[in-house]
Design an enzyme around this catalytic site. Sequence first.
Site, mmCIF file in Angstrom:
data_model
loop_
_atom_site.group_PDB
_atom_site.id
_atom_site.type_symbol
_atom_site.label_atom_id
_atom_site.label_comp_id
_atom_site.label_asym_id
_atom_site.label_seq_id
_atom_site.Cartn_x
_atom_site.Cartn_y
_atom_site.Cartn_z
ATOM 1 N N ARG A 4 8.822 23.854 2.094
ATOM 2 C CA ARG A 4 8.074 23.492 0.875
ATOM 3 C C ARG A 4 8.829 22.506 -0.011
ATOM 4 O O ARG A 4 8.671 22.487 -1.225
ATOM 5 C CB ARG A 4 7.697 24.731 0.072
ATOM 6 N N LYS B 299 5.234 8.379 -2.864
ATOM 7 C CA LYS B 299 4.084 8.535 -1.967
ATOM 8 C C LYS B 299 4.606 8.677 -0.547
ATOM 9 O O LYS B 299 5.340 7.827 -0.058
ATOM 10 C CB LYS B 299 3.166 7.318 -2.048
ATOM 11 N N GLU C 44 3.696 -8.054 -1.010
ATOM 12 C CA GLU C 44 3.812 -7.095 -2.117
ATOM 13 C C GLU C 44 4.565 -7.712 -3.295
ATOM 14 O O GLU C 44 4.277 -7.413 -4.454
ATOM 15 C CB GLU C 44 4.508 -5.809 -1.652
ATOM 16 N N LYS D 243 7.498 -1.735 -9.981
ATOM 17 C CA LYS D 243 7.037 -0.491 -9.367
ATOM 18 C C LYS D 243 7.525 0.710 -10.172
ATOM 19 O O LYS D 243 6.764 1.647 -10.446
ATOM 20 C CB LYS D 243 7.548 -0.410 -7.928
ATOM 21 N N GLU E 227 -0.974 8.749 -9.986
ATOM 22 C CA GLU E 227 -2.090 7.832 -9.838
ATOM 23 C C GLU E 227 -3.350 8.336 -10.543
ATOM 24 O O GLU E 227 -4.438 8.338 -9.971
ATOM 25 C CB GLU E 227 -2.382 7.571 -8.345
ATOM 26 N N ARG F 121 -1.343 3.575 -12.262
ATOM 27 C CA ARG F 121 -0.736 3.359 -10.954
ATOM 28 C C ARG F 121 -1.711 2.737 -9.954
ATOM 29 O O ARG F 121 -1.298 2.077 -8.999
ATOM 30 C CB ARG F 121 -0.179 4.679 -10.395
ATOM 31 N N ASN G 184 -2.633 -0.863 -6.124
ATOM 32 C CA ASN G 184 -3.487 -1.045 -4.950
ATOM 33 C C ASN G 184 -4.145 -2.419 -4.918
ATOM 34 O O ASN G 184 -5.057 -2.651 -4.116
ATOM 35 C CB ASN G 184 -4.555 0.049 -4.904
ATOM 36 N N HIS H 176 -5.269 -3.965 -1.748
ATOM 37 C CA HIS H 176 -5.229 -2.911 -0.736
ATOM 38 C C HIS H 176 -6.611 -2.385 -0.356
ATOM 39 O O HIS H 176 -6.766 -1.777 0.697
ATOM 40 C CB HIS H 176 -4.356 -1.752 -1.202
ATOM 41 N N HIS I 11 -6.772 -2.450 3.406
ATOM 42 C CA HIS I 11 -6.778 -1.256 4.255
ATOM 43 C C HIS I 11 -7.903 -1.304 5.278
ATOM 44 O O HIS I 11 -7.727 -0.880 6.424
ATOM 45 C CB HIS I 11 -6.910 0.010 3.401
ATOM 46 N N HIS J 173 0.518 -4.581 7.627
ATOM 47 C CA HIS J 173 0.125 -4.162 6.281
ATOM 48 C C HIS J 173 0.195 -5.304 5.272
ATOM 49 O O HIS J 173 -0.745 -5.538 4.516
ATOM 50 C CB HIS J 173 1.003 -2.991 5.832
#
Lengths: 371, 371
Positions: A127, A149, A191, A235, A245, A249, A253, A256, A260, A273
């Site tokens: 955990r 992330k 990026e 960032k 997010e 945040r 994206n 993206h 994506h 990517h």
Amino acid sequence: MKSILSVALPQQAYNVVIAPQVRTQVGAWLSDRQQPLLKPGQKVLLVSNPVIFKHYGEQAIASLTQAGFQVSHCILPAGERYKTLKSVQKLYDAALANRLERGSAMVALGGGVIGDMTGFAAATWLRGIAVVQMPTSLLAMVDASIGGKTGVNHPQGKNLIGAFHQPRLVLIDPQVLKTLPAREFRAGMAEVIKYGVIWDVDLFEQLEAAERLDQLRHISADLLQSILTRSCQAKAEVVAEDEKEGGLRAILNYGHTLGHAVESLTGYRSVNHGEAVAIGMVAAGQIAAEMGWWTEAECDRQLALIQKTGLPTHIPAELSINDILETLKTDKKVKDGQVRFVLPTRIGEAKVTNQVEASVIRQVSEQLQAP
Amino acid sequence: MKSILSVALPQQAYNVVIAPQVRTQVGAWLSDRQQPLLKPGQKVLLVSNPVIFKHYGEQAIASLTQAGFQVSHCILPAGERYKTLKSVQKLYDAALANRLERGSAMVALGGGVIGDMTGFAAATWLRGIAVVQMPTSLLAMVDASIGGKTGVNHPQGKNLIGAFHQPRLVLIDPQVLKTLPAREFRAGMAEVIKYGVIWDVDLFEQLEAAERLDQLRHISADLLQSILTRSCQAKAEVVAEDEKEGGLRAILNYGHTLGHAVESLTGYRSVNHGEAVAIGMVAAGQIAAEMGWWTEAECDRQLALIQKTGLPTHIPAELSINDILETLKTDKKVKDGQVRFVLPTRIGEAKVTNQVEASVIRQVSEQLQAP
């Protein structure tokens, strides 16, 4: 040259260190501070891929061993198509075999795939145990390694499975970029350009002022340090304001949403990517111009910068625009069935919207398709 | 009769509702409050096992549908041996097929296995969506459903893979215990006795005062409500003080150190979790008496209560004590190589220690083995 940035999260702040040779100092960074990040003698599982491990694995292990940690390692195959639960299971097996405890740590030495999977395994082993990110690709340095992330791909969608799990430390060594393939370097530049567009107009202008951006060897050590520092700073600031997010945040994206979809429909193979994000930024820029959010001139400046970096600016001819529109609906960023886009309002600023009409997305996508 | 407890966590508090018929009111609880826990019209994935779904699935779906949610369901096989990443992958597939978004929720209708897996899938789908726990076993009601521990088993160890993910709401309907097999009921009573020993001496004495505890039908509705409320209250108080098990929360592992080893070595089959915890509590009690932490008389009172419930009090004859001692070393609760035990200091209070000598563990284990 050395930059130390802090990602100031309420529960736990952590540092991002950007410095040549830092790859050989991971043991010292984890142990030699007044408040050691890891207890002496703890177990550390170093995770890497075959190529990176060959270049930098021994240095990292030597540094960790010298600092008194019990080091084991696990090598996973390289490539986005191995970013799966199956690979993560190998990490669980290695964690068990090496008896990692709650006070142990995993160290991710590699690109975004290694970082994401190691982060996810660390998030979910017992955990949650500590993870240190040592990104070796430009993309991972400026994006994936900071912000917590983590995750893997579902056969039908990217990053659908994951967790938020902040690293204990991020170590970025610009020198390792020398062994990065040129195409991967350009992917990371997508990026970097993104941060210029959505957050840091000075960064954007620095990039515009550079003579060439398509290969690392044309970029001075000073400019590289600045690119890394400004990108990581952007960032870190965004993440510190909005860890999970909930709002701000989401602007990360930028590029993206459509990116994506392109990446997913090409099976994460022919378009990587960063290339997908570049195409997505061109699309978002044109949507923004179409909707009057920013000017055609700003849109052109962005396009010129992406072209100077040698990144693609067209949707691959073999993709069906209908498939792209359909894929957008399964994106994580869908909210109440509405596709969300990040659009620039001027260079250095962007906002999230779910008000882009399907007809505009279709029209821009069709215009952007390679003939 | 209705009890509403609050699990007062700093980031997000949530309620535990204990009331007959609440199983038919889940839709109302999620939608009809002044601050709805879920947005109107959202998607809800109900997760259950075949037996529970047959008994209570339609009622829950009807309640959710009536409240305006878009309900789908996913049925997973029952049993601890299915608490695997493979089952979780089925939940991911169902989440994708039903296009669950970040504002969607999963509802776990079942015992601890369903609750743990659904919680883990919710923790890791899109990096975390809401989960509602509707436990149907006594064990899940008083333990697993509260506190946000989620996870699955590794082939070589229980709950090694998991995440902390607090539920949005916990709904406990005592009436569903009527369909719970007697052996499962007794298993849950082990955790109830645990709360009496480590936290709530009044609960312990209520249990001592009851004529019979071995079957639900001998327990009055009032006593049952009290058992559930006091047990959940104990769990809620401990979790609120120590969400991530940095300190206090570890006392909830009373009986679990040796218990997990027994459970693991019997392949999670012949001895169930509650039975293993009962054996573990007897062992911990004797270790505590051996070390002078509590009296022989207190140790005997605990033993009598466990016997009255019909739970086992001996380590199965077929297990090797050496294997048990070896297995203890791979337990999650190992810290710096030292096995940690929770030991009672008196009835209603317990402490964590890593000072139990291996020889004492061996001696007590050998004494406890069935001939």
